[in-house]
Design a protein around this motif. Structure first.
Motif, PDB file in Angstrom:
ATOM      1  N   LEU A  56       0.837  -1.188   0.000  1.00 48.03           N
ATOM      2  CA  LEU A  56       0.000   0.000   0.000  1.00 48.03           C
ATOM      3  C   LEU A  56       0.874   1.241   0.000  1.00 48.03           C
ATOM      4  O   LEU A  56       2.004   1.220   0.482  1.00 48.03           O
ATOM      5  N   GLY A  57       0.342   2.301  -0.576  1.00 47.96           N
ATOM      6  CA  GLY A  57       1.050   3.572  -0.638  1.00 47.96           C
ATOM      7  C   GLY A  57       0.476   4.448  -1.729  1.00 47.96           C
ATOM      8  O   GLY A  57      -0.439   4.042  -2.455  1.00 47.96           O
ATOM      9  N   GLU A  58       1.030   5.629  -1.852  1.00 47.13           N
ATOM     10  CA  GLU A  58       0.550   6.573  -2.854  1.00 47.13           C
ATOM     11  C   GLU A  58       0.994   6.145  -4.247  1.00 47.13           C
ATOM     12  O   GLU A  58       2.182   5.923  -4.486  1.00 47.13           O
ATOM     13  N   GLU A  59       0.036   6.001  -5.138  1.00 47.59           N
ATOM     14  CA  GLU A  59       0.273   5.707  -6.555  1.00 47.59           C
ATOM     15  C   GLU A  59       0.982   4.380  -6.817  1.00 47.59           C
ATOM     16  O   GLU A  59       1.636   4.228  -7.843  1.00 47.59           O
ATOM     17  N   VAL A  60       0.898   3.409  -5.908  1.00 45.83           N
ATOM     18  CA  VAL A  60       1.595   2.137  -6.118  1.00 45.83           C
ATOM     19  C   VAL A  60       0.838   1.199  -7.063  1.00 45.83           C
ATOM     20  O   VAL A  60       1.422   0.264  -7.592  1.00 45.83           O
ATOM     21  N   ALA A  61      -0.439   1.439  -7.281  1.00 49.64           N
ATOM     22  CA  ALA A  61      -1.238   0.517  -8.092  1.00 49.64           C
ATOM     23  C   ALA A  61      -1.272   0.946  -9.562  1.00 49.64           C
ATOM     24  O   ALA A  61      -0.415   0.550 -10.345  1.00 49.64           O
ATOM     25  N   GLY A 103      -1.694  -9.770  11.919  1.00 50.68           N
ATOM     26  CA  GLY A 103      -1.202 -10.987  11.277  1.00 50.68           C
ATOM     27  C   GLY A 103      -0.935 -10.894   9.792  1.00 50.68           C
ATOM     28  O   GLY A 103      -0.520 -11.872   9.179  1.00 50.68           O
ATOM     29  N   LEU A 104      -1.157  -9.734   9.182  1.00 51.66           N
ATOM     30  CA  LEU A 104      -0.839  -9.569   7.767  1.00 51.66           C
ATOM     31  C   LEU A 104       0.610  -9.107   7.627  1.00 51.66           C
ATOM     32  O   LEU A 104       1.269  -8.799   8.610  1.00 51.66           O
ATOM     33  N   TRP A 105       1.110  -9.064   6.383  1.00 55.79           N
ATOM     34  CA  TRP A 105       2.499  -8.683   6.116  1.00 55.79           C
ATOM     35  C   TRP A 105       2.527  -7.522   5.121  1.00 55.79           C
ATOM     36  O   TRP A 105       2.773  -7.713   3.939  1.00 55.79           O
ATOM     37  N   PRO A 106       2.274  -6.291   5.599  1.00 55.79           N
ATOM     38  CA  PRO A 106       2.215  -5.150   4.673  1.00 55.79           C
ATOM     39  C   PRO A 106       3.586  -4.625   4.256  1.00 55.79           C
ATOM     40  O   PRO A 106       4.544  -4.669   5.010  1.00 55.79           O
ATOM     41  N   ILE A 107       3.626  -4.135   3.035  1.00 52.81           N
ATOM     42  CA  ILE A 107       4.755  -3.357   2.536  1.00 52.81           C
ATOM     43  C   ILE A 107       4.190  -1.958   2.347  1.00 52.81           C
ATOM     44  O   ILE A 107       3.323  -1.739   1.510  1.00 52.81           O
ATOM     45  N   CYS A 108       4.647  -1.022   3.144  1.00 53.85           N
ATOM     46  CA  CYS A 108       4.136   0.352   3.137  1.00 53.85           C
ATOM     47  C   CYS A 108       5.150   1.230   2.413  1.00 53.85           C
ATOM     48  O   CYS A 108       6.283   1.366   2.856  1.00 53.85           O
TER      49      CYS A 108
END
Length: 189
Positions: A56-61, A103-108
């Motif tokens: 998740l983050g700004e403009e990552v998608a 329990g999730l593994w986010p990349i911020c």
């Protein structure tokens, strides 16, 4: 010892052929990739390996990230795992920390290291200190990814890059100091 004894009894041509087959095999030459591509491949591998990993983050998608590091990931994994956020670093860093505690593994991903200072409370007090203060009982497996350095930011006067890594290294909780030390050791700096 039995292998050595068998080798000694054979003619030299047979021994050299055997040695060539057994001992002279080398791995293929390593591919050279840019840091940009290596980060993309690493995120892709983790997203593929585990359904609990998300970015998740700004403009990552749709935009593929500020520096195109997340290129192709949105098309491959969709809206549920590659999430564009509003411009609110404190907000999406908090979401990442909460998701990690659940329990999730986010990349911020922050656009630049300078912007991550907007979320420093979440990074230090919510992520690093939670693990530290709970004696390791509550893990917070989150990755905060942000480019840093002259090539990562446009300098327009008001947004001159600051030495935030040094500030964090000198004034942080042990986990952050350990991470910075490991990165420096890996990069030989």
């Amino acid at each position: 010892m039995a292998v050595v004894a068998v080798l000694v009894r054979r003619p030299l041509e047979q021994v050299s052929g055997l040695l060539r087959r057994l001992f002279l095999w080398t791995a293929p030459a390593a591919l050279q990739v840019t840091v940009h591509k290596a980060i993309n491949q690493g995120m892709d591998e983790e997203l593929e390996r585990d359904e609990q990993v998300f970015l998740l983050g700004e403009e990552v998608a749709q935009y593929d990230g500020a520096y195109k590091v997340s290129r192709g990931l949105w098309k491959k994994y969709g809206d549920k795992r590659i999430i564009d956020t509003p411009i609110s670093e404190m907000g999406f860093a908090g979401i990442a920390v909460g998701a990690a505690m659940a329990g999730l593994w986010p990349i911020c991903e922050f656009m630049t290291f300078s912007f991550s200072m907007q979320a420093i409370d979440q990074v230090i007090n919510s992520a690093a200190k939670t693990c530290y203060m709970s004696g390791g009982l509550q893990s917070v497996p989150v990755v905060f990814r942000e480019p840093n350095g002259a090539s990562a930011v446009r300098v327009t006067g008001a947004d001159v890059p600051m030495p935030y890594a040094t500030i964090l290294e000198d004034n942080s909780v042990p986990q952050v100091k350990d991470i910075i030390f490991a990165i420096k050791k890996t990069l030989n700096i």
